[in-house]
Scaffold this motif. Structure first.
Motif, PDB file in Angstrom:
ATOM      1  N   LEU A 237       0.858  -1.176   0.000  1.00  0.00           N
ATOM      2  CA  LEU A 237       0.000   0.000   0.000  1.00  0.00           C
ATOM      3  C   LEU A 237       0.893   1.224   0.000  1.00  0.00           C
ATOM      4  O   LEU A 237       1.770   1.373   0.851  1.00  0.00           O
ATOM      5  CB  LEU A 237      -0.911   0.000   1.232  1.00  0.00           C
ATOM      6  CG  LEU A 237      -1.847   1.200   1.380  1.00  0.00           C
ATOM      7  CD1 LEU A 237      -2.830   1.251   0.217  1.00  0.00           C
ATOM      8  CD2 LEU A 237      -2.589   1.131   2.715  1.00  0.00           C
ATOM      9  N   GLY A 238       0.675   2.089  -1.003  1.00  0.00           N
ATOM     10  CA  GLY A 238       1.488   3.290  -1.119  1.00  0.00           C
ATOM     11  C   GLY A 238       0.630   4.524  -1.299  1.00  0.00           C
ATOM     12  O   GLY A 238      -0.407   4.489  -1.962  1.00  0.00           O
ATOM     13  N   ARG A 836      14.879   2.307   1.159  1.00  0.00           N
ATOM     14  CA  ARG A 836      14.067   1.158   1.552  1.00  0.00           C
ATOM     15  C   ARG A 836      14.657   0.480   2.780  1.00  0.00           C
ATOM     16  O   ARG A 836      15.864   0.244   2.859  1.00  0.00           O
ATOM     17  CB  ARG A 836      13.983   0.149   0.404  1.00  0.00           C
ATOM     18  CG  ARG A 836      13.175  -1.109   0.719  1.00  0.00           C
ATOM     19  CD  ARG A 836      12.864  -1.880  -0.550  1.00  0.00           C
ATOM     20  NE  ARG A 836      14.043  -2.370  -1.234  1.00  0.00           N
ATOM     21  CZ  ARG A 836      14.547  -3.599  -1.085  1.00  0.00           C
ATOM     22  NH1 ARG A 836      13.944  -4.461  -0.256  1.00  0.00           N
ATOM     23  NH2 ARG A 836      15.608  -3.974  -1.746  1.00  0.00           N
ATOM     24  N   TYR A 837      13.769   0.191   3.733  1.00  0.00           N
ATOM     25  CA  TYR A 837      14.182  -0.513   4.947  1.00  0.00           C
ATOM     26  C   TYR A 837      13.414  -1.822   5.042  1.00  0.00           C
ATOM     27  O   TYR A 837      12.194  -1.852   4.879  1.00  0.00           O
ATOM     28  CB  TYR A 837      13.906   0.332   6.200  1.00  0.00           C
ATOM     29  CG  TYR A 837      14.208  -0.404   7.484  1.00  0.00           C
ATOM     30  CD1 TYR A 837      15.514  -0.621   7.895  1.00  0.00           C
ATOM     31  CD2 TYR A 837      13.170  -0.905   8.282  1.00  0.00           C
ATOM     32  CE1 TYR A 837      15.799  -1.317   9.065  1.00  0.00           C
ATOM     33  CE2 TYR A 837      13.445  -1.596   9.453  1.00  0.00           C
ATOM     34  CZ  TYR A 837      14.761  -1.803   9.832  1.00  0.00           C
ATOM     35  OH  TYR A 837      15.040  -2.500  10.995  1.00  0.00           O
ATOM     36  N   THR A 844       8.288  -7.140   6.329  1.00  0.00           N
ATOM     37  CA  THR A 844       7.728  -5.960   5.680  1.00  0.00           C
ATOM     38  C   THR A 844       8.835  -5.013   5.237  1.00  0.00           C
ATOM     39  O   THR A 844       9.804  -4.798   5.958  1.00  0.00           O
ATOM     40  CB  THR A 844       6.763  -5.226   6.629  1.00  0.00           C
ATOM     41  OG1 THR A 844       5.722  -6.138   7.037  1.00  0.00           O
ATOM     42  CG2 THR A 844       6.132  -4.025   5.944  1.00  0.00           C
ATOM     43  N   ASP A 845       8.663  -4.475   4.019  1.00  0.00           N
ATOM     44  CA  ASP A 845       9.570  -3.448   3.503  1.00  0.00           C
ATOM     45  C   ASP A 845       8.874  -2.093   3.582  1.00  0.00           C
ATOM     46  O   ASP A 845       7.701  -1.964   3.200  1.00  0.00           O
ATOM     47  CB  ASP A 845       9.934  -3.729   2.041  1.00  0.00           C
ATOM     48  CG  ASP A 845      10.784  -4.970   1.880  1.00  0.00           C
ATOM     49  OD1 ASP A 845      11.140  -5.576   2.903  1.00  0.00           O
ATOM     50  OD2 ASP A 845      11.079  -5.334   0.726  1.00  0.00           O
ATOM     51  N   PHE A 846       9.617  -1.096   4.056  1.00  0.00           N
ATOM     52  CA  PHE A 846       9.123   0.276   4.081  1.00  0.00           C
ATOM     53  C   PHE A 846       9.984   1.087   3.112  1.00  0.00           C
ATOM     54  O   PHE A 846      11.213   1.065   3.194  1.00  0.00           O
ATOM     55  CB  PHE A 846       9.200   0.856   5.489  1.00  0.00           C
ATOM     56  CG  PHE A 846       8.329   0.131   6.482  1.00  0.00           C
ATOM     57  CD1 PHE A 846       6.971   0.412   6.578  1.00  0.00           C
ATOM     58  CD2 PHE A 846       8.868  -0.849   7.314  1.00  0.00           C
ATOM     59  CE1 PHE A 846       6.176  -0.257   7.492  1.00  0.00           C
ATOM     60  CE2 PHE A 846       8.075  -1.530   8.223  1.00  0.00           C
ATOM     61  CZ  PHE A 846       6.723  -1.232   8.312  1.00  0.00           C
ATOM     62  N   GLU A 847       9.296   1.805   2.219  1.00  0.00           N
ATOM     63  CA  GLU A 847      10.026   2.476   1.138  1.00  0.00           C
ATOM     64  C   GLU A 847       9.535   3.901   0.949  1.00  0.00           C
ATOM     65  O   GLU A 847       8.333   4.178   0.951  1.00  0.00           O
ATOM     66  CB  GLU A 847       9.843   1.680  -0.158  1.00  0.00           C
ATOM     67  CG  GLU A 847      10.531   2.259  -1.368  1.00  0.00           C
ATOM     68  CD  GLU A 847      10.279   1.418  -2.600  1.00  0.00           C
ATOM     69  OE1 GLU A 847       9.756   1.966  -3.595  1.00  0.00           O
ATOM     70  OE2 GLU A 847      10.597   0.198  -2.573  1.00  0.00           O
ATOM     71  N   PHE A 883       5.235   7.041  -0.280  1.00  0.00           N
ATOM     72  CA  PHE A 883       5.652   6.161   0.815  1.00  0.00           C
ATOM     73  C   PHE A 883       4.856   4.864   0.689  1.00  0.00           C
ATOM     74  O   PHE A 883       3.633   4.879   0.553  1.00  0.00           O
ATOM     75  CB  PHE A 883       5.369   6.801   2.172  1.00  0.00           C
ATOM     76  CG  PHE A 883       5.621   5.863   3.324  1.00  0.00           C
ATOM     77  CD1 PHE A 883       6.907   5.593   3.754  1.00  0.00           C
ATOM     78  CD2 PHE A 883       4.563   5.227   3.959  1.00  0.00           C
ATOM     79  CE1 PHE A 883       7.144   4.704   4.798  1.00  0.00           C
ATOM     80  CE2 PHE A 883       4.783   4.347   5.002  1.00  0.00           C
ATOM     81  CZ  PHE A 883       6.081   4.086   5.426  1.00  0.00           C
ATOM     82  N   LYS A 884       5.579   3.736   0.739  1.00  0.00           N
ATOM     83  CA  LYS A 884       4.918   2.457   0.508  1.00  0.00           C
ATOM     84  C   LYS A 884       5.394   1.429   1.518  1.00  0.00           C
ATOM     85  O   LYS A 884       6.581   1.347   1.839  1.00  0.00           O
ATOM     86  CB  LYS A 884       5.196   1.963  -0.923  1.00  0.00           C
ATOM     87  CG  LYS A 884       4.500   0.658  -1.263  1.00  0.00           C
ATOM     88  CD  LYS A 884       4.373   0.429  -2.765  1.00  0.00           C
ATOM     89  CE  LYS A 884       5.674   0.514  -3.506  1.00  0.00           C
ATOM     90  NZ  LYS A 884       5.515   0.131  -4.931  1.00  0.00           N
ATOM     91  N   ALA A 885       4.452   0.616   1.973  1.00  0.00           N
ATOM     92  CA  ALA A 885       4.754  -0.520   2.856  1.00  0.00           C
ATOM     93  C   ALA A 885       4.360  -1.801   2.140  1.00  0.00           C
ATOM     94  O   ALA A 885       3.257  -1.910   1.614  1.00  0.00           O
ATOM     95  CB  ALA A 885       3.996  -0.386   4.173  1.00  0.00           C
ATOM     96  N   THR A 886       5.274  -2.774   2.125  1.00  0.00           N
ATOM     97  CA  THR A 886       5.040  -4.035   1.430  1.00  0.00           C
ATOM     98  C   THR A 886       5.241  -5.196   2.386  1.00  0.00           C
ATOM     99  O   THR A 886       6.337  -5.377   2.937  1.00  0.00           O
ATOM    100  CB  THR A 886       6.005  -4.189   0.234  1.00  0.00           C
ATOM    101  OG1 THR A 886       5.842  -3.080  -0.648  1.00  0.00           O
ATOM    102  CG2 THR A 886       5.718  -5.480  -0.514  1.00  0.00           C
TER     103      THR A 886
END
Length: 889
Positions: A237-238, A836-837, A844-847, A883-886
């Protein structure tokens, strides 16, 4: 007494045979086709592997071997390069041994270098270990493919190997996606993939393996064992500025009984989901089924798109639902379904000026457009496949519905206009293919393809324009162009394949039938809303029927050592075309008999390298587009009609190529040269003014010739941990056209050069760099003094840094420089930043990503073709931040 002596002598003889054992054996070594195997190694070994005797076969496959005094427990070991090793126990008192060896793939040596990539070549298959080329920053399969030496991924996702496009894409040997493999390369996480395998001479039909000279190249990815045990996927979701969103949810599984990739995605940040659905081998498919599908007759007249990556210029609001599932019902039987629905809203805004250089005087116009399109695409496909050693069945049902609407607000030469275009194409087809093996080993094939298409189109242009051409010079409110071409097509044949030791013969006979009905009208809506014909000559009610009967002989020769392969194809055809339009007193018939031979030669200069040569003569007849006589208004600027017979095209093509590969050192090289000459019995003639372009096809001969020379090279540098690549292409085309009643010979020359570097600078830093240079030269009678020259350089660089163990930083820069003779120089520098973290505990990736850091909002581009120069200025998205979380599961 005499009898006693005889008995003693007989006893002595018998005892003598026991005292002098067998001292020699002999035999023959042949292959599975009963052909002698020369230079085969014959070794006599003990159980513990000690060699007792040694020999080789002669050119007739014969051998002789002397035996030692003690033969108990010994065995014969027979081996030869390219065959499976065979062991035969030594039998007392047996003096003759006849052995048949079976073919075996040749394993080339593998580079063994600690902590460095290695390739393994086994027969026609080259295997890349994905982990040898991937880095922490890579996320999906496509990110890693670009780094593999010998493999090239184009900007649209098309994959080629050593200069040749791949024909099939397999996942653990199964064809889930046909040629829409962008779905896989953009979705499958790199962690799931074990190997990437390039398969040369690929033959997907099992019963034809070893019975045809396939030149196809396929790609197969193997999934790790642990990844086959569970469902994998992502949900992301971004959100960003200004008012941006990017969402994605996918799930996939790959095991022996089931394979599937299913997802839902949507965004308004310039990512077009339709790029996932590109059919990379569509032209080859249409050529194979011989179906000349009717294209769209009308268009919005947009100026095209700028020469930028799509995410830099596209204003969109898109969504895609895509499900792809393959079920292995039982051994060698598969059911596959592919269904997707795409919807989008795209906006485009630009200004352009066009100059057309003519001996009679130059013509120019300017315009600005605000274009909104709403494309939709619904596709449903079901395939049943049975692929066994002695039989094959494949049935594919497809249906497509693609409604699209356009609204165009424009100003051309200071005249404001508005266009509305609606297109609703519907396409349904079924393809059936069945093969079986007779007791003799020969193969028969039954094939049938049926297709129905309809594409109703409606174009409205207001206010009324070009009164001198339309509505008898009287002012009017708007123009309405309607058109539709319902079309039916079927192609059916039976074929018989005879196999011998070195020659495979295939004979085919069949027929195809095409029936089309063009209905079109151009009406002028009066100011009082009455509707009248815009001109007296703008109606079409054209029936077109084409019937073709054909026979074909295909001969494939393969030498015993498989170094030489020759394929000769001789198709014969009789074609009858009948078309009529009562409104234009048109009722004509055309009959033609054609012979269109083709030949291809491949010679292996070594195990990995080969030369190719080909020649083809092709005869083609045109279609309904060539002969309709009622004028059709393609868009606000272009009016088309014809005054010529059916187009007859005769083309000759010759090509020569060389492919070099050295898997041990990861070095790949290829070069190709091609020449083609085309003769057409018609020529296009245009009358061009500032407001309208009128085209008509005339019955005059036209010759078109082209030359090309291209090559590419790719190498992995072990010391630098880098893949370097380069490629060049030169081509020249000569043709003619008629504009404003002047015959204009036209010559163009295209030169391109590209180079790339994918490098691991250090453990945590990676650099990718690519440069493309193009030089286009054009010359016509209108600019015979020197012609025009167009130069462009594109450079792209990506720097990726693993800042911490789970923190990744990527900076992308793209520079475009354009120079056109007589025009200002153009230079643009785009840049993007991504941070990206990866939170491993919650998968989960935070970008955070920012595109177009420089906030460039307009882009100017120059295009040149024949004697026309166009300069366009496009409105493009400025800076975008998301900003996106995957979440990965």
């Amino acid at each position: 007494m005499r009898t006693l002596i005889k008995l003693l002598f007989l006893l002595f003889v018998c005892s003598g045979f026991k005292a002098f054992p067998q001292t020699e054996i002999s035999g023959t070594v042949k292959d599975s086709k009963n052909k002698p195997v020369p230079s085969a190694t014959i070794t006599l070994k003990s159980v513990d592997g000690k060699i007792a005797a040694f020999s080789r076969t002669n050119e007739k496959g014969l051998f002789n071997l002397k035996l030692p005094a003690e033969t108990i427990g010994l065995q014969l070991e027979i081996s030869s390069l390219g065959y499976k090793k065979q062991t035969v126990p030594l039998v007392p008192a047996r003096s003759s041994y006849n052995v048949n060896l079976h073919d075996s793939a040749i394993d080339l040596p593998t580079v063994v270098i600690n902590n460095r990539p290695a390739l393994k070549a086994t027969g026609d298959t080259l295997s890349y270990k994905l982990s040898d080329f991937s880095e922490k920053q890579d996320r999906v399969l496509g990110d890693v493919l670009k780094k593999m030496p010998g493999i090239e991924v184009a900007s649209n996702g098309k994959i080629s190997y050593n200069g040749k496009n791949i024909s099939n894409f397999y996942i653990d040997g199964d064809n889930l996606l046909d040629d829409k493999y962008n779905i896989a390369t953009k979705s499958i996480p790199k962690e799931m993939v074990d190997k990437v395998q390039v398969i040369e001479n690929d033959q997907p039909v099992k019963m034809l393996r070893g019975k045809s000279n396939s030149e196809d190249v396929a790609l197969n990815i193997t999934i790790k064992d642990e990844a086959k045990l569970k469902l994998a996927g992502q949900a992301s979701l971004g959100a960003g500025f200004p008012e941006k969103f990017d969402v994605n949810a996918n799930a996939m599984m790959f095991n022996k009984k089931y394979k599937g990739i299913n997802y839902l995605k949507g965004n308004n940040i310039g990512k077009d989901p339709a790029q996932d659905l590109v059919s990379h081998n569509l032209s080859d498919y249409l050529r194979r089924i011989e179906n000349g599908k009717p294209g769209a007759l009308l268009s919005s007249g947009a100026a095209g798109v700028p020469d930028l990556p799509q995410n830099r210029y596209l204003f969109n609001q898109a969504g895609l639902f895509n499900v792809n599932n393959l079920f292995n019902l039982k051994k060698d039987v598969q059911l596959k379904t592919n269904v997707y629905y795409l919807f989008d809203k795209q906006k485009r805004e630009y200004n352009k000026s066009t100059d057309i250089f003519l001996p009679t005087g130059n013509v120019g116009y300017t315009e600005s457009q605000n274009n909104i399109s709403r494309p939709q695409l619904l596709h449903a496909q079901a395939s049943l496949n049975m692929n066994r050693d002695k039989s094959y069945l494949n049935n594919v049902f497809m249906a497509d519905y693609n409604p699209t609407s356009y609204r165009v607000d424009l100003v051309t030469n200071n005249l404001p206009l508005q266009q509305h275009l609606s297109q609703k194409p519907f396409d349904i087809s079924n393809e059936f293919n069945y093969m079986n093996t007779l007791k003799s080993g020969n193969v028969y094939n039954i094939y049938s393809y049926v297709n129905y298409i309809n594409q109703p189109e409606r174009l409205t242009i207001s206010p009324g324009l070009n009164q001198e051409q339309f509505n008898d010079g009287t002012p009017y409110a708007s123009l309405v162009q309607n058109a539709k071409v319902p079309s039916y097509f079927t192609n059916n044949y039976i074929a018989f394949k005879h196999n011998s030791l070195n020659l495979f013969q295939t004979y085919k006979t069949g027929f195809n039938l095409q029936s089309q009905h063009l209905q079109s009208s151009l009406d002028a809506v009066q100011n009082n809303q009455r509707t009248l014909a815009a001109t007296a000559d703008a109606l079409n009610d054209l029936n077109w029927n084409s019937f073709k009967v054909y026979g074909e002989g295909n001969y494939e020769y393969k030498s015993t050592d498989e170094r030489l392969k020759i394929t000769v194809n001789i198709p014969l055809s009789y074609q009858n075309i009948h078309y009529k339009d009562p409104g234009h007193s048109l009722d004509k018939q055309l009959e033609r008999f054609f012979v269109s031979p083709r030949a291809n030669i491949k010679y292996m200069t070594s195990i990995e390298n080969y030369l190719t040569a080909s020649y083809g003569l092709r005869n083609e007849l045109g279609g309904l587009d060539d002969i309709y006589q009622g004028a059709i208004l393609k868009n606000y600027r272009t009016l088309f009609a014809n005054n010529a017979p059916v187009t007859e095209r005769r083309s000759q093509t010759a090509a020569l190529g060389f492919n070099y590969r050295k898997a041990i050192t990861m070095f790949f090289f290829n070069v190709q040269a091609m020449y083609s000459k085309i003769h057409v019995n018609t020529i296009s003639s245009s009358i061009i003014t500032d407001n309208l372009q009128q085209r008509i096809v005339l019955p005059f001969g036209n010759d078109i010739s082209s030359y090309s020379l291209s090559g590419s090279i790719s190498k992995y540098l072990f010391a630098l941990r880098s893949t370097v690549s380069a490629g060049a292409n030169w081509s020249q085309n000569n043709s003619s056209q008629i504009q404003n009643n002047e015959l204009l010979p036209y010559k163009s020359e295209n030169n391109t050069f590209k180079a790339g570097l994918q490098s691991k600078i250090s453990k945590n830093i990676n650099l990718n760099y690519a440069i493309d240079y193009s030089l286009i030269k054009t010359k016509t009678a209108a600019n015979a003094g020197g012609g025009t020259k167009y130069n462009q350089i594109k450079q792209q660089a990506d720097l990726s840094v693993n800042v911490l163990s789970n923190l990744f930083f990527t900076l992308t820069a793209e520079h475009l420089y354009t120079r056109q003779s007589g025009q200002e120089k153009l230079s643009y520098l785009f840049s993007d930043l991504t941070l990206r973290y990866k939170a491993n505990k919650i998968n989960t990736d935070f970008e955070i990503g920012v595109n177009n850091l420089a906030n460039i909002k307009t882009y100017k581009a120059i295009y040149t073709s024949t004697n026309m120069l166009t300069s366009g200025t496009y409105l493009i998205p400025g800076r975008i931040g998301v900003f996106k979380a995957t979440f990965n599961f």
